[in-house]
Design a protein around this motif. Structure first.
Motif, mmCIF file in Angstrom:
data_model
loop_
_atom_site.group_PDB
_atom_site.id
_atom_site.type_symbol
_atom_site.label_atom_id
_atom_site.label_comp_id
_atom_site.label_asym_id
_atom_site.label_seq_id
_atom_site.Cartn_x
_atom_site.Cartn_y
_atom_site.Cartn_z
ATOM 1 N N VAL A 218 -26.845 -4.160 -21.390
ATOM 2 C CA VAL A 218 -26.443 -5.569 -21.427
ATOM 3 C C VAL A 218 -25.397 -5.748 -22.518
ATOM 4 O O VAL A 218 -25.649 -5.445 -23.676
ATOM 5 N N GLU A 219 -24.220 -6.236 -22.139
ATOM 6 C CA GLU A 219 -23.134 -6.494 -23.084
ATOM 7 C C GLU A 219 -22.857 -7.990 -23.129
ATOM 8 O O GLU A 219 -22.702 -8.626 -22.094
ATOM 9 N N PRO A 220 -22.781 -8.579 -24.311
ATOM 10 C CA PRO A 220 -22.497 -10.029 -24.401
ATOM 11 C C PRO A 220 -21.023 -10.330 -24.185
ATOM 12 O O PRO A 220 -20.143 -9.552 -24.584
ATOM 13 N N VAL A 221 -20.748 -11.455 -23.558
ATOM 14 C CA VAL A 221 -19.379 -11.960 -23.427
ATOM 15 C C VAL A 221 -19.074 -12.781 -24.674
ATOM 16 O O VAL A 221 -19.704 -13.809 -24.921
ATOM 17 N N LYS A 222 -18.126 -12.328 -25.468
ATOM 18 C CA LYS A 222 -17.874 -12.961 -26.765
ATOM 19 C C LYS A 222 -17.411 -14.409 -26.613
ATOM 20 O O LYS A 222 -17.857 -15.277 -27.355
ATOM 21 N N ALA B 230 -21.061 -12.386 -15.781
ATOM 22 C CA ALA B 230 -19.620 -12.475 -15.537
ATOM 23 C C ALA B 230 -19.062 -11.241 -14.847
ATOM 24 O O ALA B 230 -18.123 -11.347 -14.061
ATOM 25 N N HIS B 231 -19.643 -10.069 -15.125
ATOM 26 C CA HIS B 231 -19.052 -8.827 -14.604
ATOM 27 C C HIS B 231 -20.122 -7.752 -14.557
ATOM 28 O O HIS B 231 -21.001 -7.713 -15.423
ATOM 29 N N VAL B 232 -20.054 -6.881 -13.541
ATOM 30 C CA VAL B 232 -21.004 -5.784 -13.387
ATOM 31 C C VAL B 232 -20.225 -4.488 -13.228
ATOM 32 O O VAL B 232 -19.367 -4.374 -12.343
ATOM 33 N N GLU B 233 -20.501 -3.529 -14.099
ATOM 34 C CA GLU B 233 -19.883 -2.206 -14.011
ATOM 35 C C GLU B 233 -20.934 -1.190 -13.567
ATOM 36 O O GLU B 233 -22.061 -1.213 -14.052
ATOM 37 N N ILE B 234 -20.548 -0.319 -12.636
ATOM 38 C CA ILE B 234 -21.471 0.678 -12.089
ATOM 39 C C ILE B 234 -20.851 2.064 -12.258
ATOM 40 O O ILE B 234 -19.731 2.309 -11.815
ATOM 41 N N GLU B 235 -21.597 2.942 -12.916
ATOM 42 C CA GLU B 235 -21.178 4.334 -13.081
ATOM 43 C C GLU B 235 -22.267 5.236 -12.504
ATOM 44 O O GLU B 235 -23.458 4.998 -12.735
ATOM 45 N N ARG B 236 -21.856 6.249 -11.788
ATOM 46 C CA ARG B 236 -22.813 7.186 -11.168
ATOM 47 C C ARG B 236 -22.512 8.607 -11.637
ATOM 48 O O ARG B 236 -21.358 9.022 -11.704
ATOM 49 N N SER B 237 -23.586 9.327 -11.943
ATOM 50 C CA SER B 237 -23.502 10.769 -12.167
ATOM 51 C C SER B 237 -24.447 11.435 -11.170
ATOM 52 O O SER B 237 -24.888 10.803 -10.209
ATOM 53 N N LYS C 258 -28.106 9.916 -12.167
ATOM 54 C CA LYS C 258 -28.217 8.697 -12.962
ATOM 55 C C LYS C 258 -27.240 7.646 -12.458
ATOM 56 O O LYS C 258 -26.114 7.960 -12.077
ATOM 57 N N VAL C 259 -27.707 6.408 -12.445
ATOM 58 C CA VAL C 259 -26.862 5.264 -12.130
ATOM 59 C C VAL C 259 -26.874 4.349 -13.350
ATOM 60 O O VAL C 259 -27.918 3.815 -13.707
ATOM 61 N N LYS C 260 -25.728 4.187 -14.000
ATOM 62 C CA LYS C 260 -25.621 3.337 -15.182
ATOM 63 C C LYS C 260 -24.979 2.010 -14.781
ATOM 64 O O LYS C 260 -23.880 1.982 -14.237
ATOM 65 N N ILE C 261 -25.682 0.915 -15.053
ATOM 66 C CA ILE C 261 -25.202 -0.421 -14.706
ATOM 67 C C ILE C 261 -25.061 -1.234 -15.994
ATOM 68 O O ILE C 261 -26.021 -1.378 -16.753
ATOM 69 N N THR C 262 -23.850 -1.737 -16.224
ATOM 70 C CA THR C 262 -23.562 -2.538 -17.403
ATOM 71 C C THR C 262 -23.371 -3.989 -16.985
ATOM 72 O O THR C 262 -22.524 -4.285 -16.134
ATOM 73 N N LEU C 263 -24.167 -4.882 -17.568
ATOM 74 C CA LEU C 263 -24.104 -6.312 -17.256
ATOM 75 C C LEU C 263 -23.394 -7.042 -18.393
ATOM 76 O O LEU C 263 -23.830 -6.966 -19.540
ATOM 77 N N HIS C 264 -22.321 -7.742 -18.080
ATOM 78 C CA HIS C 264 -21.614 -8.550 -19.063
ATOM 79 C C HIS C 264 -22.046 -10.000 -18.864
ATOM 80 O O HIS C 264 -21.699 -10.624 -17.850
ATOM 81 N N VAL C 265 -22.819 -10.538 -19.800
ATOM 82 C CA VAL C 265 -23.398 -11.875 -19.655
ATOM 83 C C VAL C 265 -23.063 -12.709 -20.885
ATOM 84 O O VAL C 265 -22.857 -12.187 -21.998
ATOM 85 N N SER C 266 -23.036 -14.030 -20.695
ATOM 86 C CA SER C 266 -22.752 -14.936 -21.814
ATOM 87 C C SER C 266 -24.015 -15.275 -22.595
ATOM 88 O O SER C 266 -23.934 -15.678 -23.754
ATOM 89 N N ARG C 267 -25.206 -15.122 -21.971
ATOM 90 C CA ARG C 267 -26.481 -15.385 -22.654
ATOM 91 C C ARG C 267 -27.386 -14.162 -22.505
ATOM 92 O O ARG C 267 -28.260 -14.124 -21.615
ATOM 93 N N PRO C 268 -27.210 -13.148 -23.359
ATOM 94 C CA PRO C 268 -27.994 -11.911 -23.225
ATOM 95 C C PRO C 268 -29.493 -12.122 -23.363
ATOM 96 O O PRO C 268 -30.284 -11.400 -22.749
#
Length: 228
Positions: free
Chosen positions: A124-128, A53-60, A63-73
């Motif tokens: 990986v973060e679940p979509v509630k 559903a959504h992808v968040e990208i953080e860079r330092s 390091k590249v941190k990518i958070t995936l928001h999915v309904s079926r983790p």
């Protein structure tokens, strides 16, 4: 005003935050931006069965941190975390590619696509509640239209599911050759209240195309979530 501006961009700061969070100078900004666009496009195509559903990208710095928001983790993580490692390697390969339209590298310039010293962190973060996510609702309607499902029934069922999930209001708009009609038209479906000009309201919004046999049908979904 609510019809002329992106509902989430209109609320950046008070309600929503940026999906890409990093800083770059003028020489590397375009490279990082192209990387973010490419990563999102590839991930949405690869992880569609997982309900991305959504992808968040953080860079330092390194390091590249990518958070995936999915309904079926579980689809992403896989058995024993094997799927997670595959996705991580896939992201590293995408970040390692150099876009065809990128500017020539200058002498002594840091190669933004060199991952030798860059670490990729995947979360990986679940979509509630998938029925309260505008993108997932729009994708569901798009899949139904592509399978020649009646558009009125698909939209009305989506309205019922979203309102049953606890939404304050939902609006769906279709535009194009709906049901294979010779002349393109627009149809709108609405339930509850969706105040687009009220900044404090949390409005989730998504645009998804339905590639039907008769042509392109655009789908827009607005979901107003109840205040916590």
């Amino acid at each position: 005003m609510g019809q002329k501006i992106h509902p989430q961009g209109f609320r950046l700061g008070p309600v929503f935050t940026w999906s890409s969070r990093w800083y770059a100078d003028r020489k590397r900004y375009s490279d990082f931006l192209l990387q973010d666009i490419e990563v999102r496009q590839r991930l949405f195509a690869r992880l569609k069965p997982a309900g991305l559903a959504h992808v968040e990208i953080e860079r330092s710095i390194n390091k590249v941190k990518i958070t995936l928001h999915v309904s079926r983790p579980g689809v992403v993580i896989g058995r024993g975390g094997s799927g997670l490692e595959e996705v991580k390697k896939f992201i590293e390969s995408v970040l390692g590619e150099r876009p065809a339209r990128s500017a020539p590298y200058e002498k002594g310039r840091l190669n933004a696509f060199d991952l030798g010293k860059t670490k990729v962190e995947l979360v990986v973060e679940p979509v509630k509640e998938p029925n309260l996510n505008a993108y997932l609702v729009a994708v569901m309607i798009s899949d139904q239209l592509a399978k020649r499902f009646p558009h009125k029934r698909a939209c009305n069922q989506a309205l019922e599911r979203v309102m049953a999930a606890g939404a304050k209001g939902v609006r769906i708009a279709l535009a194009g050759r709906i049901a294979g009609a010779e002349i393109a038209r627009r149809e709108k479906y609405k339930a509850g209240s969706v105040p687009l000009s009220t900044i404090r309201e949390e409005i989730d919004y998504a645009e998804v195309p339905a590639l039907t046999k008769s042509g392109y049908v655009g789908i827009k979904v607005w979901i107003c979530k109840k205040s916590q």
